[in-house]
Write a protein that holds these residues in place. Structure first.
Motif, mmCIF file in Angstrom:
data_model
loop_
_atom_site.group_PDB
_atom_site.id
_atom_site.type_symbol
_atom_site.label_atom_id
_atom_site.label_comp_id
_atom_site.label_asym_id
_atom_site.label_seq_id
_atom_site.Cartn_x
_atom_site.Cartn_y
_atom_site.Cartn_z
ATOM 1 N N GLY A 136 -8.825 26.947 -44.978
ATOM 2 C CA GLY A 136 -10.144 26.371 -44.824
ATOM 3 C C GLY A 136 -10.636 26.531 -43.404
ATOM 4 O O GLY A 136 -9.936 27.079 -42.537
ATOM 5 N N PRO A 137 -11.845 26.045 -43.098
ATOM 6 C CA PRO A 137 -12.417 26.210 -41.753
ATOM 7 C C PRO A 137 -11.582 25.592 -40.644
ATOM 8 O O PRO A 137 -11.701 25.990 -39.487
ATOM 9 C CB PRO A 137 -13.785 25.525 -41.872
ATOM 10 C CG PRO A 137 -14.104 25.530 -43.326
ATOM 11 C CD PRO A 137 -12.797 25.416 -44.031
ATOM 12 N N GLU A 138 -10.722 24.632 -40.997
ATOM 13 C CA GLU A 138 -9.901 23.999 -39.965
ATOM 14 C C GLU A 138 -8.911 24.967 -39.318
ATOM 15 O O GLU A 138 -8.356 24.704 -38.239
ATOM 16 C CB GLU A 138 -9.138 22.804 -40.544
ATOM 17 C CG GLU A 138 -8.068 23.135 -41.569
ATOM 18 C CD GLU A 138 -8.612 23.410 -42.956
ATOM 19 O OE1 GLU A 138 -7.806 23.784 -43.824
ATOM 20 O OE2 GLU A 138 -9.838 23.246 -43.171
ATOM 21 N N ASP A 151 -21.799 24.011 -44.123
ATOM 22 C CA ASP A 151 -23.027 24.295 -44.864
ATOM 23 C C ASP A 151 -23.708 25.560 -44.332
ATOM 24 O O ASP A 151 -24.168 26.416 -45.098
ATOM 25 C CB ASP A 151 -23.988 23.102 -44.764
ATOM 26 C CG ASP A 151 -23.433 21.862 -45.455
ATOM 27 O OD1 ASP A 151 -22.732 22.017 -46.479
ATOM 28 O OD2 ASP A 151 -23.689 20.748 -44.951
ATOM 29 N N MET A 152 -23.761 25.684 -43.005
ATOM 30 C CA MET A 152 -24.349 26.866 -42.389
ATOM 31 C C MET A 152 -23.333 27.994 -42.221
ATOM 32 O O MET A 152 -23.694 29.120 -41.887
ATOM 33 C CB MET A 152 -24.937 26.511 -41.021
ATOM 34 C CG MET A 152 -26.068 25.489 -41.084
ATOM 35 S SD MET A 152 -27.503 26.102 -42.034
ATOM 36 C CE MET A 152 -28.040 27.446 -40.995
ATOM 37 N N VAL A 153 -22.069 27.677 -42.458
ATOM 38 C CA VAL A 153 -20.949 28.625 -42.311
ATOM 39 C C VAL A 153 -20.940 29.192 -40.889
ATOM 40 O O VAL A 153 -20.900 30.402 -40.666
ATOM 41 C CB VAL A 153 -21.009 29.759 -43.357
ATOM 42 C CG1 VAL A 153 -19.642 30.433 -43.484
ATOM 43 C CG2 VAL A 153 -21.452 29.256 -44.707
ATOM 44 N N LEU A 176 -21.580 31.164 -33.961
ATOM 45 C CA LEU A 176 -21.465 32.419 -34.702
ATOM 46 C C LEU A 176 -20.982 32.143 -36.116
ATOM 47 O O LEU A 176 -20.308 31.137 -36.379
ATOM 48 C CB LEU A 176 -20.525 33.389 -33.994
ATOM 49 C CG LEU A 176 -19.061 33.031 -33.824
ATOM 50 C CD1 LEU A 176 -18.244 34.299 -33.557
ATOM 51 C CD2 LEU A 176 -18.850 32.066 -32.652
ATOM 52 N N PRO A 177 -21.334 33.016 -37.047
ATOM 53 C CA PRO A 177 -20.907 32.820 -38.431
ATOM 54 C C PRO A 177 -19.433 33.178 -38.619
ATOM 55 O O PRO A 177 -18.871 33.963 -37.858
ATOM 56 C CB PRO A 177 -21.807 33.781 -39.225
ATOM 57 C CG PRO A 177 -22.176 34.845 -38.239
ATOM 58 C CD PRO A 177 -22.218 34.193 -36.894
ATOM 59 N N TYR A 178 -18.820 32.588 -39.626
ATOM 60 C CA TYR A 178 -17.465 32.990 -40.013
ATOM 61 C C TYR A 178 -17.481 33.400 -41.483
ATOM 62 O O TYR A 178 -18.444 33.128 -42.217
ATOM 63 C CB TYR A 178 -16.457 31.878 -39.748
ATOM 64 C CG TYR A 178 -16.685 30.592 -40.515
ATOM 65 C CD1 TYR A 178 -16.162 30.407 -41.795
ATOM 66 C CD2 TYR A 178 -17.410 29.540 -39.947
ATOM 67 C CE1 TYR A 178 -16.359 29.222 -42.492
ATOM 68 C CE2 TYR A 178 -17.615 28.356 -40.631
ATOM 69 C CZ TYR A 178 -17.085 28.202 -41.905
ATOM 70 O OH TYR A 178 -17.289 27.026 -42.596
#
Length: 279
Positions: free
Chosen positions: A231-233, A258-260, A218-220
């Motif tokens: 950040g994504p972490e 890259d694809m988020v 799923l996107p974030y």
């Protein structure tokens, strides 16, 4: 009065004339029937918005005949609604009211049992919020073949959720239902430090169980993360098993900046929510 926790319905049961007005002289030749007059009075007009409640379904069961008398109201927009149903007199008349949203999910429900003998009988019925799913996708899945499902519903705000059900992940063929949860405030809080970042998701079946995890991608929201200085972490995905009272973190398989998107392993049907960890 309507609130998120309860919905009080005022009922008047008896003989009524045109326009629903109680007449001093009832037609006693029809004593075998009572006319159920239901008045819904609310000061919380927001919940009467048809985008939230599209249908009110009133059912009266006459047990000795095994007959249900049903009345449905559509496009409920007025703060006061009147329903009249003619019901045979007798004991143990089961009355049930369901409020249905535009996604065909029952979101409030209540029931009571009354005896209908008096010319006028007053009953109070409270509707409670129902923990249900707004269905975005409902499909038959073969246990042997599995399925790769893409779920998207702009109306629900659910976009580009990919559900990978590997062959053998279901213990039998079954119907899989995916959508968003109604009444998220009824869910328990996330673990300490957990902050929801997305919608409360619902994953259900018609009784089929998972024998191994399925994968969700799923996107974030990068912007929300950056606004928190994260950040994504910091991303987490929380799962609530059916019948459980506490969330658990699930395994994150991949984060693709890259694809988020984030990919996680869902161990069982239930509820899920994307969140962040803020110690």
């Amino acid at each position: 009065m309507i609130s998120l926790r309860s919905w009080r319905l005022g009922w008047v049961l008896g003989c009524f004339g045109l326009g629903g007005l109680l007449l001093a002289g009832c037609d006693h030749s029809r004593e075998a029937d009572s006319r159920v007059r239901m008045v819904i009075d609310t000061q919380t007009r927001q919940l009467m918005d048809p985008r939230i409640i599209s249908t009110l379904r009133v059912e009266v069961l006459v047990p000795e005949d095994g007959v249900s008398i049903i009345e449905e109201l559509f496009d409920v927009t007025e703060p006061e609604v009147l329903v009249e149903i003619e019901v045979p007199q007798g004991t143990s008349r089961h009355i049930r009211v369901d409020a249905v949203n535009p996604f065909a999910a029952v979101i409030f429900s209540g029931a009571t049992v009354v005896d209908l003998f008096l010319p006028v009988h007053n009953v109070e019925l409270f509707l409670s919020p129902i923990f249900s799913v707004n269905v975005a996708l409902e499909t038959q899945v073969s246990a042997d073949d599995g399925a790769l499902l893409t779920v998207a519903s702009q109306d629900l705000g659910l976009l580009d959720l990919i559900v990978d059900i590997p062959p053998g992940a279901l213990d039998r063929d079954g119907v899989v239902v995916i959508g968003t949860r109604n009444h998220p405030p009824l869910l328990p809080p996330l673990p300490p430090g957990g902050v929801p970042m997305g919608l409360a998701l619902g994953f259900e079946s018609d009784g089929a169980m998972l024998t191994q995890p399925i994968m969700l991608t799923l996107p974030y929201d990068e912007f929300k993360l950056s606004m928190q200085g994260l950040g994504p972490e910091a991303l987490r995905f929380y799962h609530l098993d059916m019948g459980m009272s506490a969330w658990s973190e699930v395994t994150i398989l991949n984060i693709d900046p890259d694809m988020v998107t984030i990919t996680v392993a869902l161990p069982a049907f239930g509820s899920g929510v994307l969140g962040i960890y803020m110690p």
